[in-house]
Structures are given as structure tokens and as C-alpha cells.
Design an enzyme around this catalytic site. Structure first.
Site, PDB file in Angstrom:
ATOM      1  N   ASP A  25       0.868  -1.170   0.000  1.00 33.70           N
ATOM      2  CA  ASP A  25       0.000   0.000   0.000  1.00 33.70           C
ATOM      3  C   ASP A  25       0.916   1.234   0.000  1.00 33.70           C
ATOM      4  OD1 ASP A  25      -2.117   1.745  -0.003  1.00 33.70           O
ATOM      5  OD2 ASP A  25      -3.209   0.770   1.619  1.00 33.70           O
TER       6      ASP A  25
HETATM    7  C1  NOJ Z   1      -4.002   4.007   0.099  1.00 34.49           C
HETATM    8  C2  NOJ Z   1      -5.184   3.096   0.210  1.00 34.49           C
HETATM    9  O1  NOJ Z   1      -5.140   2.388   1.423  1.00 34.49           O
HETATM   10  C3  NOJ Z   1      -5.280   2.101  -0.928  1.00 34.49           C
HETATM   11  O2  NOJ Z   1      -6.496   1.423  -0.803  1.00 34.49           O
HETATM   12  C4  NOJ Z   1      -5.177   2.809  -2.241  1.00 34.49           C
HETATM   13  O3  NOJ Z   1      -5.314   1.898  -3.299  1.00 34.49           O
HETATM   14  C5  NOJ Z   1      -3.830   3.524  -2.313  1.00 34.49           C
HETATM   15  N1  NOJ Z   1      -3.763   4.504  -1.233  1.00 34.49           N
HETATM   16  C6  NOJ Z   1      -3.605   4.232  -3.644  1.00 34.49           C
HETATM   17  O4  NOJ Z   1      -4.407   5.333  -3.755  1.00 34.49           O
END
Ligand code: NOJ
Length: 764
Positions: free
Chosen positions: A298
Site C-alpha cells: 500500500d
Molecule cells: C491508500 C489506500 O489504502 C489504498 O487502498 C489505495 O489503493 C492507495 N492509497 C492508492 O491510492
């Protein structure tokens, strides 16, 4: 030579015709080479291409493939430079066909090994055509329409160059305070697994090399929905039985459906951050499930292991992430900065790097990016197509759950002489789209106000929002709203939350209706007019007071672009509401967690044993408190149980029949029941099958969903609904191993998790 040719050759007179025939055939063959879809490359071909490319790569190029960046803060020249140097193999948050094609051109023409980029983006519940938030989609209990919604999202997104989406989000949660409850499928592993499969299939389509195929990303692996107290990013502690019997289920379903990528999560799990967790990423995902897809971290979650107190610095974080099996780093630079020296120090092996790069290259080959790196600009027309919006309306309609309908307050007659339309969500085009909408636009939303005016004509609609937005505390609009109510035959109050109150980082401690909405509803109830409340929110709110004050209540979640027309269809009875709750509705934050498949206590409460707080004598120590498991104030039941939802008609369940009262642990049962539509309106019912394993080697849930079916019944029609229940569906992890244990089971078929016809069977 075949007969047709011989015929032509021997008939001189037809020579001209023969030539024409040959030309037509050659043109058809020529065109088909281009227009026919490329055959799906086979696994061995892909592996040999991956290996051959890998053998030519430098370490820098490998690390480049393992790194993804959001270039929002870079200049155009900087971006071009990093692409031509092969510094990054993937981008997120870059859009526009021309821009993406230009970057691909650099990647495939100027970079040394001509490896195409893969462009990712969060397309969570629609790209430009916005569908209900995933929790709303889950309330449809309709995997088919959910699959189609995700297919449409991919068609739209891919037309803009996006071939990878960070969806589906399939984190089970028991906590409506958590802002990201909006993004998932609710509390149940069986329902979430069915939907996870549908979502992956919809996102990726039938053929990965099709230009509209988008790689899915099952996220967040794993346990993120169990953040303590519902506070985002918080610690999680999950026992292995709950992890395996609940949390991992939808991920396994996504893997089995072919999800090309997985995303590690932000949370730490039982003391180990999930982006550096060898148990979940290596042991479970790779070894047990044999997953050969790609794992991305993430956003910044690798370096965040420093804040977790699990790594001293970025170098150690990179080491732990790669060791655990994170192939690509999203928006961070620990891999770029440290993998090389970690290799020099022999802490990271060549094999580890190669494995990660292979997973990434395999993805790019599978998607056909090497053959087809560019976006077809013609495909741009596939945005907001009327049939896409129609589907968004269907999904929104099926996602709304009727929670109360006293004296058939709903539906309203379309010939009603006037209605008051009130409330902060009545005409809030951005809010109805919900969280995680990067590309959808408020200007494409049709609000309830617009849709109701469309049905009744503007003159019959007395609109007064009463409150400017959901958190508004000013009562200055109350008088106007009450006046509108008084001059109308019925009140439609659109309550809820602004979109910003749910989603990532948007957890709430109290989950009531924000601002002074309840007070306004109370004032409106005093008018004595039929009061219909429609709630548009990103989470299950504690709406006990509103339920009591209203005559009818429809829970619509954030319904997306077409929420307005969908709600108007239901309000005026074009169709009956048919959604069912994908999550338990609690009475207040203090009742969290409350999920229907809890284990039994040693002192389970019953209606008889609950002593409500108000009934305890003030000064009497002799009062019997029952000593059972309940809250004095909330009792022992939730506000609404999982699976609950009313209809404009009523359904009668009868004749539960099992093919046998026993089976072996390899057997299967056929379970049948009849459902009668006992009213005057055609409608859908979601028939649910639950079981209970009465005694286990560890305590077992009081109920578990093991099947569901959405069936359409004409007025007075009876259908027989059949489920297959294989013994394998009764398997669970008991802390040591997966088992199907002999013993007695309860079984129910019914309309929700709290009601149903009951029978029993045994595993011998
Ligand atoms: C953080 C989020 O937790 C995740 O779900 C997302 O895909 C990414 N950012 C990218 O935006």
C-alpha cells in the site's frame, strides 16, 4: 484444391468472379489478423518470455520494475527521463490518453529493454459512471449485477489508459466506525467471497489481453478491517481461526477467481505489519495458496513500518518487505534506495529480486502490454454511455434496503398532489457519489430532487433542504422546511452523511446522523404528515431515533450517479425495494462489535432474561438482573440484523425439505424451501441459507451464511428454491488444522439472519 475452386477454374466465364472471390478472401484474412483478438498467450510462452527478458535485465532495471510512483509533483521532463531510463515500471494517478500513450512510447521505444509501463488507479466503484459504494453494492446480494458494474468500470477506465485498478477492497469489518466500511462488502465472509469473485471477474473480463481488461488488486492483505476501535490505520489483533475462517475467505475467493495482483496493507497484524509479514504473504499467500500473481505494497506502507516500531530505518523496512514477498513498492523509495546495497551485503538474494521481477513481468505479459501498449483513443466514447447509466440505476435500486414501512406508507402514488422534499442529501450531487471517487463528476449525478421533480412535475414538489449539509448545526432553515412539510401530503427527508465522512482516514467515534438532522426530523414528525426518511450514508448509522420517528425508512447508502432516479423508482413503486443488509446495524457505538456469526457465550441472553435499564428499581438491591450476556441499555439484539430488508410485498416461507438428515464429510445435501409472494406486487426476495455447527473442537458461530439466492416472484407466485450444501462448506480451521467435524447441525432457510424455517442434520 477444393470443389469450389475447381468449379471456378474450369468455368472460364467465371474467372473474373474467381479473382474477386480470392480478393475478398484475402481481404477478410488480412483484416481478421488485425481485428481479431490475439489468442491468449499460453502459460509456458509467458514463462519463457519472462525468463528471457529477465536474463537481459540489469539490477537497476529490475529495481525499476519493482517501483511504482505517483508523478503528480514531477515536471514533464523529469517523468520522461525516469521512463526512458527504466527507473519506474509503473505509475499511479496519471491520466489522459495522450499523456499515457506518450509515456508508453518512451517506455517501449526509448528505454533499453522496451518494457511497457503499467498504469494503476483507484477505480473503486466506477470510473465516470459511479455505482453505489461497495457496501451498497453488497446490499444487492446480486453478484451478477455487481460483476457487470465492475466490467463497465473497466471499460471506462481502460479507455483512458488504466490497465490496473486497486480494487476490489474486500476487507471484512465488524466496525461501522471505520470509515472504510464504505469500501468493503460488509461483515460476512460468504457474501463477501461471492462478491469478490464477481468483482474480480468483472474487472478483468473474459480475456486478459483484451484492451478493456484491467488487472484487479485484492486489497488490503490482510486484516485491515479489524483496526481497533474502528480508528483507521490502527493495530489489529486477529486470532488465527478468525483470520482463516473469516478474514481470509474473500481473498481466497479473489485468488481463485484469478485476481492478478494483491495489495499488502497498512495495519500491523498480531504485532507484525502486513507489508512485512512473512506469515500472511509467504506462508499463506504463496505457499498454501500457490499464488503466482504480483503483490504491491500500500501507499508508503513499507517505510511506515518504521512508525510501527518494526524497523529501525528504511533499509530495514525494504529488507523486511522484500523478504515477506512484496514485489512492488507503491509510492515510496525504500526499494530504489536500498535494494542494491542490501544485495551487496548479501541480505537480499538475487533469487528474491528475480522472483519479484518475474511476478511483475508476468503481469505485463498476461495483459498483453508488450503487444498492445497503447490506448485506443477511439475508445474514449465508451464513457457514461446510456446503458452504463441504466445499469448504475439498476444497481442503486437493488442496493436500497427498506427498514420500516408502517401501514404501507411507501410506495407513494405518482398522482400524489404534493410532496415536501427536505434534507441535506436531497440535492447533493457530490455527496451521493460517496467516497473514493477520483474521476466521477458531480455534474453527472442525478439527485433525488431532480428525479422526483421529473416524476411529479416541479409544481408538486415543495423543496426546502432545511440544512445545508449533513453536519450543519444551524437551525435557521427549519422554519422553511416545516412550512414546506405542512403544505404537502407527504414528507420525503433525505438524511445521511456527506461523502467526506466515510472512506480512508474518515473514521467516526459516534455513528449517529451528523449535525441537527435528528432534531429536524423530530420537528417534521410533529406535523403529523407521513414521514419517509431516506438515508444516504457511507456506513450503517445508529438511526434508532429516526426509525421511531419516521413512518417509513429506506437505507440507500451513497448510491452513485443515478441514486436519484433509482430512489424515485422505489419511492413511487415502479419497483419494490429488495436490498438486504450486508452488515448488522447497531443501536449505538457502544454495541460494536456486533456481528451475527458471533460465538455463543456461556450465558446467552433471551427476550426473557434481558432486564432493561429503565426497569431496574432505583433503590432495590434485590432486583434480579438476569445475569445473562446483554447490555442493560442496548439489550442483546442489534437495531437490524444482518440480511434484513423489507419489501412492498410479503413473502411466506414453507416446506423446508432436506434430501437427507445426514451425510458423510464427503457428502452433500440438497436443501429446498418454497417461497410465496403473498402480496399484490411482483418483487425480488433474497432467500438465505444459514447453518449452525452445534458442538465443535473450538466454539462455533451461532449462525453462518452458506447460501443465498435472489429470486423474482410475481404476485401470488410460489417458487421452490434449492441449495446444494456440500459437506466441504462446513469445514473450518480449529486453531490447528482444517476440519469437518462429525455432529449435529441446525439449518435455516429464511429472509434474514434472525428468522427462518428450521431443520437439522448430522455429519456422520
Ligand atoms: C491508500 C489506500 O489504502 C489504498 O487502498 C489505495 O489503493 C492507495 N492509497 C492508492 O491510492
Amino acid at each position: 484444391m477444393n470443389d469450389v475452386m475447381v468449379y471456378f477454374i474450369h468455368k472460364k466465364a467465371n474467372l473474373q468472379l474467381f479473382k474477386l472471390f480470392c480478393i475478398v478472401i484475402s481481404v477478410v484474412v488480412f483484416l481478421s489478423t488485425f481485428s481479431c483478438k490475439q489468442p491468449e498467450p499460453n502459460k509456458n510462452d509467458i514463462e519463457s518470455r519472462v525468463n528471457s527478458l529477465l536474463s537481459k535485465m540489469t539490477l537497476d532495471e529490475k529495481i525499476g520494475q519493482m517501483s511504482q510512483i505517483d508523478p503528480s509533483y514531477m515536471t514533464g521532463d523529469q517523468i520522461k527521463k525516469i521512463v526512458s531510463e527504466g527507473k519506474y515500471g509503473s505509475f499511479l494517478n496519471i491520466f489522459g490518453v495522450e499523456k499515457i500513450n506518450a509515456l508508453q512510447k518512451i517506455a517501449v521505444e526509448k528505454s533499453r529493454l522496451k518494457i511497457p509501463l503499467i498504469i494503476g488507479r483507484d477505480v473503486i466503484h466506477g470510473y465516470r459512471t459511479i455505482f453505489p459504494i461497495p457496501l451498497g453494492m453488497a446490499a444487492t446480494w446480486n453478484p451478477e449485477i455487481v460483476k457487470k458494474a465492475f466490467r463497465i468500470s473497466s471499460v471506462e477506465a481502460s479507455s483512458q489508459g488504466i490497465r490496473w485498478t486497486f480494487a476490489p477492497m474486500i476487507d471484512i469489518t465488524w466496525d461501522p466506525r471505520w470509515g472504510r466500511v464504505a469500501e468493503g462488502c460488509g461483515e460476512d465472509p460468504y457474501l463477501a467471497s461471492a462478491l469478490a469473485k464477481a468483482m474480480v471477474e468483472g474487472i478483468q473480463g473474459d480475456k486478459l489481453t483484451d484492451p478493456t481488461a484491467v488487472a484487479a488488486c485484492a486489497k488490503h492483505f490482510v486484516g485491515y478491517g479489524f483496526v481497533e476501535g474502528g480508528r483507521d490505520y490502527n493495530t489489529t489483533y486477529i486470532s488465527e481461526p478468525v483470520l482463516r475462517n473469516v478474514v481470509l475467505k474473500p481473498f481466497k475467493a479473489a485468488k481463485d477467481a484469478g485476481a492478478l495482483t494483491f495489495m499488502s496493507a497498512f495495519n500491523d497484524l498480531n504485532g507484525v505489519p502486513t507489508s512485512g509479514n512473512e506469515f500472511t504473504l509467504r506462508q499463506i499467500l504463496r505457499k498454501e495458496w500457490k499464488y503466482d500473481g504480483m503483490v504491491v505494497s500500500d501507499w508508503g506502507s513499507i517505510s511506515e513500518m518504521i512508525n510501527h516500531g518494526y524497523c529501525a530505518n528504511e533499509k530495514e523496512a525494504a529488507l523486511k518487505a522484500i523478504t515477506a514477498g512484496v514485489d512492488m513498492e507503491m509510492s515510496g523509495s525504500t526499494y530504489v534506495k536500498h535494494l542494491k546495497s542490501l544485495m551487496d551485503e548479501e541480505k537480499v538474494s538475487q533469487a528474491m529480486i528475480d522472483e519479484a521481477v518475474k511476478n511483475i513481468l508476468r503481469l505485463k505479459f498476461k495483459l498483453g502490454l508488450f503487444e498492445n501498449p497503447y490506448v485506443d483513443p477511439q475508445a474514449e466514447k465508451e464513457i457514461l454511455a446510456p446503458e452504463f447509466l441504466d445499469h448504475a440505476r439498476t444497481v442503486a435500486r437493488q442496493s436500497a434496503v427498506l427498514l420500516k414501512n408502517d401501514m404501507n406508507t411507501l410506495p407513494l402514488s405518482a398522482s400524489i398532489s404534493s410532496v415536501a422534499v427536505i434534507g441535506p442529501l436531497a440535492d447533493a450531487p457530490r455527496d451521493q457519489l460517496g467516497t473514493w471517487v477520483f474521476d466521477g463528476k458531480a455534474e453527472n449525478s442525478v439527485t433525488p430532487l431532480t428525479a422526483i421533480k421529473e416524476v411529479l412535475g416541479g409544481a408538486k414538489v415543495n423543496f426546502a433542504a432545511g440544512l445545508k449539509y449533513s453536519r450543519d448545526k444551524s437551525k435557521t432553515g427549519f422554519a422553511e422546511a416545516i412550512a414546506a412539510a405542512k403544505k404537502s401530503q407527504a414528507i420525503l427527508f433525505f438524511a445521511g452523511e456527506e461523502w467526506i465522512l466515510s472512506g480512508e482516514g474518515q473514521s467516526r467515534g459516534e455513528i449517529n446522523l451528523p449535525g441537527v438532522q435528528e432534531e429536524l426530523i423530530e420537528e417534521l414528525a410533529k406535523t403529523g404528515k407521513p414521514l419517509i426518511v431516506v438515508v444516504m450514508a457511507g456506513r450503517p448509522l445508529a438511526i434508532g431515533n429516526v426509525v421511531r420517528k419516521s413512518n417509513a425508512l429506506l437505507y440507500a447508502f451513497h448510491g452513485g450517479s443515478m441514486a436519484g432516479p433509482a430512489l424515485a423508482d422505489l419511492i413511487f413503486g415502479k419497483e419494490s425495494p429488495s436490498g438486504k443488509l450486508p452488515i448488522t446495524f447497531v443501536k449505538g457505538s457502544g454495541q460494536i462489535p456486533f456481528y451475527y456469526y458471533h460465538n455463543n457465550t456461556g450465558r446467552p441472553a433471551t427476550a426473557k432474561s434481558w432486564t432493561p435499564l429503565d426497569s431496574i428499581p432505583v433503590i432495590n438491591s434485590q432486583a434480579s438482573l438476569g445475569y445473562k450476556s446483554f447490555y442493560l441499555d442496548y439489550g442483546y439484539k442489534p437495531l437490524f440484523p444482518f440480511g434484513f430488508g423489507l419489501s412492498y410485498t410479503t413473502f411466506k416461507y414453507s416446506d423446508l425439505v432436506l434430501s437427507s438428515t445426514e451425510m458423510t464429510n464427503k457428502g452433500r445435501l440438497t436443501v429446498k424451501a418454497s417461497v410465496l409472494n403473498n402480496g399484490n406486487m411482483d418483487a425480488d426476495e433474497i432467500v438465505q441459507l444459514y447453518i449452525r455447527d452445534r458442538v465443535g473442537s473450538i466454539t462455533r458461530p451461532v449462525k453462518e451464511l452458506k447460501g443465498f439466492r435472489r429470486v423474482h416472484l410475481k404476485s401470488r407466485e410460489t417458487v421452490s428454491v434449492t441449495f446444494e450444501l456440500p459437506a466441504s462448506a462446513l469445514e473450518f480451521f480449529n486453531g490447528k488444522e482444517n476440519v469437518i467435524e462429525p455432529g449435529e447441525f441446525d439449518i435455516w432457510i429464511g429472509p434474514n439472519s434472525d428468522e427462518g424455517l428450521h431443520s437439522e442434520f448430522a455429519i456422520k
